[in-house]
Design a protein around this motif. Sequence first.
Motif, PDB file in Angstrom:
ATOM      1  N   ASP A 171      -1.938   9.311  -9.474  1.00 35.61           N
ATOM      2  CA  ASP A 171      -2.080  10.736  -9.141  1.00 35.61           C
ATOM      3  C   ASP A 171      -2.928  10.930  -7.888  1.00 35.61           C
ATOM      4  OD1 ASP A 171      -0.516  11.563 -11.255  1.00 35.61           O
ATOM      5  OD2 ASP A 171      -2.220  11.971 -12.594  1.00 35.61           O
ATOM      6  N   LEU A 172      -4.038  10.201  -7.790  1.00 36.78           N
ATOM      7  CA  LEU A 172      -4.937  10.337  -6.642  1.00 36.78           C
ATOM      8  C   LEU A 172      -4.259   9.876  -5.355  1.00 36.78           C
ATOM      9  CD1 LEU A 172      -8.227   9.102  -8.320  1.00 36.78           C
ATOM     10  CD2 LEU A 172      -7.740  11.429  -7.568  1.00 36.78           C
ATOM     11  N   LEU A 173      -3.459   8.824  -5.440  1.00 34.96           N
ATOM     12  CA  LEU A 173      -2.721   8.357  -4.257  1.00 34.96           C
ATOM     13  C   LEU A 173      -1.675   9.373  -3.837  1.00 34.96           C
ATOM     14  CD1 LEU A 173      -2.310   4.584  -5.221  1.00 34.96           C
ATOM     15  CD2 LEU A 173      -3.621   5.473  -3.278  1.00 34.96           C
ATOM     16  N   LYS A 174      -1.005   9.983  -4.804  1.00 35.51           N
ATOM     17  CA  LYS A 174      -0.002  11.000  -4.488  1.00 35.51           C
ATOM     18  C   LYS A 174      -0.650  12.206  -3.819  1.00 35.51           C
ATOM     19  CE  LYS A 174       1.929  11.370  -8.562  1.00 35.51           C
ATOM     20  NZ  LYS A 174       2.830  11.809  -9.663  1.00 35.51           N
ATOM     21  N   GLU A 175      -1.800  12.610  -4.342  1.00 38.01           N
ATOM     22  CA  GLU A 175      -2.485  13.798  -3.834  1.00 38.01           C
ATOM     23  C   GLU A 175      -3.411  13.494  -2.662  1.00 38.01           C
ATOM     24  OE1 GLU A 175      -4.498  15.262  -7.257  1.00 38.01           O
ATOM     25  OE2 GLU A 175      -2.648  15.489  -8.421  1.00 38.01           O
ATOM     26  N   GLN A 176      -3.565  12.194  -2.336  1.00 37.94           N
ATOM     27  CA  GLN A 176      -4.463  11.740  -1.276  1.00 37.94           C
ATOM     28  C   GLN A 176      -5.885  12.257  -1.495  1.00 37.94           C
ATOM     29  OE1 GLN A 176      -2.661  12.677   2.543  1.00 37.94           O
ATOM     30  NE2 GLN A 176      -1.175  11.029   2.315  1.00 37.94           N
ATOM     31  N   ARG A 230     -12.573   1.855  -4.667  1.00 37.53           N
ATOM     32  CA  ARG A 230     -12.373   0.644  -3.873  1.00 37.53           C
ATOM     33  C   ARG A 230     -10.877   0.365  -3.701  1.00 37.53           C
ATOM     34  NH1 ARG A 230     -15.651  -4.974  -4.933  1.00 37.53           N
ATOM     35  NH2 ARG A 230     -15.159  -5.974  -2.951  1.00 37.53           N
ATOM     36  N   SER A 231     -10.123   0.511  -4.783  1.00 35.86           N
ATOM     37  CA  SER A 231      -8.678   0.289  -4.716  1.00 35.86           C
ATOM     38  C   SER A 231      -8.001   1.312  -3.822  1.00 35.86           C
ATOM     39  CB  SER A 231      -8.079   0.350  -6.129  1.00 35.86           C
ATOM     40  OG  SER A 231      -8.618  -0.667  -6.938  1.00 35.86           O
ATOM     41  N   TYR A 232      -8.488   2.550  -3.867  1.00 27.06           N
ATOM     42  CA  TYR A 232      -7.936   3.615  -3.025  1.00 27.06           C
ATOM     43  C   TYR A 232      -8.157   3.294  -1.552  1.00 27.06           C
ATOM     44  CZ  TYR A 232      -7.220   8.396  -1.255  1.00 27.06           C
ATOM     45  OH  TYR A 232      -6.784   9.504  -0.562  1.00 27.06           O
ATOM     46  N   TYR A 233      -9.385   2.898  -1.200  1.00 20.21           N
ATOM     47  CA  TYR A 233      -9.666   2.545   0.191  1.00 20.21           C
ATOM     48  C   TYR A 233      -8.880   1.309   0.629  1.00 20.21           C
ATOM     49  CZ  TYR A 233     -13.618   5.834   0.476  1.00 20.21           C
ATOM     50  OH  TYR A 233     -14.393   6.959   0.509  1.00 20.21           O
ATOM     51  N   SER A 280       0.809  -1.221   0.000  1.00 20.47           N
ATOM     52  CA  SER A 280       0.000   0.000   0.000  1.00 20.47           C
ATOM     53  C   SER A 280       0.843   1.272   0.000  1.00 20.47           C
ATOM     54  CB  SER A 280      -0.940   0.001   1.213  1.00 20.47           C
ATOM     55  OG  SER A 280      -0.202  -0.025   2.420  1.00 20.47           O
ATOM     56  N   LYS A 281       2.078   1.188   0.475  1.00 21.75           N
ATOM     57  CA  LYS A 281       2.937   2.378   0.544  1.00 21.75           C
ATOM     58  C   LYS A 281       3.690   2.645  -0.753  1.00 21.75           C
ATOM     59  CE  LYS A 281       3.607   1.953   5.539  1.00 21.75           C
ATOM     60  NZ  LYS A 281       4.594   1.774   6.643  1.00 21.75           N
ATOM     61  N   ASP A 282       3.771   1.636  -1.610  1.00 19.66           N
ATOM     62  CA  ASP A 282       4.498   1.775  -2.869  1.00 19.66           C
ATOM     63  C   ASP A 282       3.538   2.220  -3.965  1.00 19.66           C
ATOM     64  OD1 ASP A 282       6.142   1.635  -5.055  1.00 19.66           O
ATOM     65  OD2 ASP A 282       6.336  -0.543  -5.061  1.00 19.66           O
ATOM     66  N   ILE A 283       3.329   3.533  -4.089  1.00 18.78           N
ATOM     67  CA  ILE A 283       2.361   4.035  -5.066  1.00 18.78           C
ATOM     68  C   ILE A 283       2.937   4.066  -6.479  1.00 18.78           C
ATOM     69  CG2 ILE A 283       1.167   5.379  -3.311  1.00 18.78           C
ATOM     70  CD1 ILE A 283       2.438   7.892  -4.512  1.00 18.78           C
ATOM     71  N   LYS A 284       4.219   3.795  -6.634  1.00 19.57           N
ATOM     72  CA  LYS A 284       4.808   3.726  -7.967  1.00 19.57           C
ATOM     73  C   LYS A 284       4.626   2.347  -8.593  1.00 19.57           C
ATOM     74  CE  LYS A 284       8.209   7.451  -7.810  1.00 19.57           C
ATOM     75  NZ  LYS A 284       7.565   8.165  -8.938  1.00 19.57           N
ATOM     76  N   THR A 285       4.126   1.409  -7.799  1.00 20.62           N
ATOM     77  CA  THR A 285       3.773   0.091  -8.327  1.00 20.62           C
ATOM     78  C   THR A 285       2.267  -0.090  -8.175  1.00 20.62           C
ATOM     79  OG1 THR A 285       5.929  -0.852  -7.716  1.00 20.62           O
ATOM     80  CG2 THR A 285       4.132  -2.391  -8.156  1.00 20.62           C
TER      81      THR A 285
END
Length: 215
Positions: free
Chosen positions: A168-173, A45-48, A28-33
């Motif tokens: 992008d959404l994970l980076k920007e939360q 759903r994936s974001y949550y 979950s912490k590796d947003i580049k993968t």
Amino acid sequence: MMGDRDFRSIIKNAVDSIGRELDIEIDSKDIKTIHLKEVVQCLRRSYYDRIDPKEIERKGFSDLLAGLLRKLQYGSEPKQFAIEDISLKAQADMIVDDSIILFRPAHSTPESPEANDLLYLNACLWIYDKKDGMIIYISGDREESSFSLIRDKKMFEEVVRRVRVLNDLLKEQKTPIVEPSKDCMECQYYQKCFIAKKETKQTSLAEMLGLGKDN
């Protein structure tokens, strides 16, 4: 219930335990993968699943089928596809005679394949550099239904677009928009999306889609 033992609960716990062992691992912490599984389903759903995970309720051993097959001799190794600085990771259930095969559980024999399954298979064809593949649905009464697919570039481009959006959404939360589908009713995050409390009134997915009692 037999004596003091709740066998239904025992079976459920066994299915949940095996399911956790067979689940595709996502850091979950590796947003580049980004895993292919994350972008063919609802992005919210994936974001949550990454920021505030809640375990999915498995209904039976049929839900474990794909995971079990990936562990067998025909199971494929995970493979990654570079999208600029993002890595799209995928894993096919089985590769036989240069074709990719996915196995999916079904409540009944489907007349057509699910859209997210088509996206998953098509992306696997590009990532593993294969020309064709098949989705096999197996219902609870052991009926089988199969659908073949030749890889399509535009379908893969849509997956690539969704990879960038989720990254992008994970980076920007930022929480992704709701993507209503029939899967919503069984999603573990249903209440986060469709139940809005205002005094004593609740708004459900059916009401939001205009499916009231009079319709």
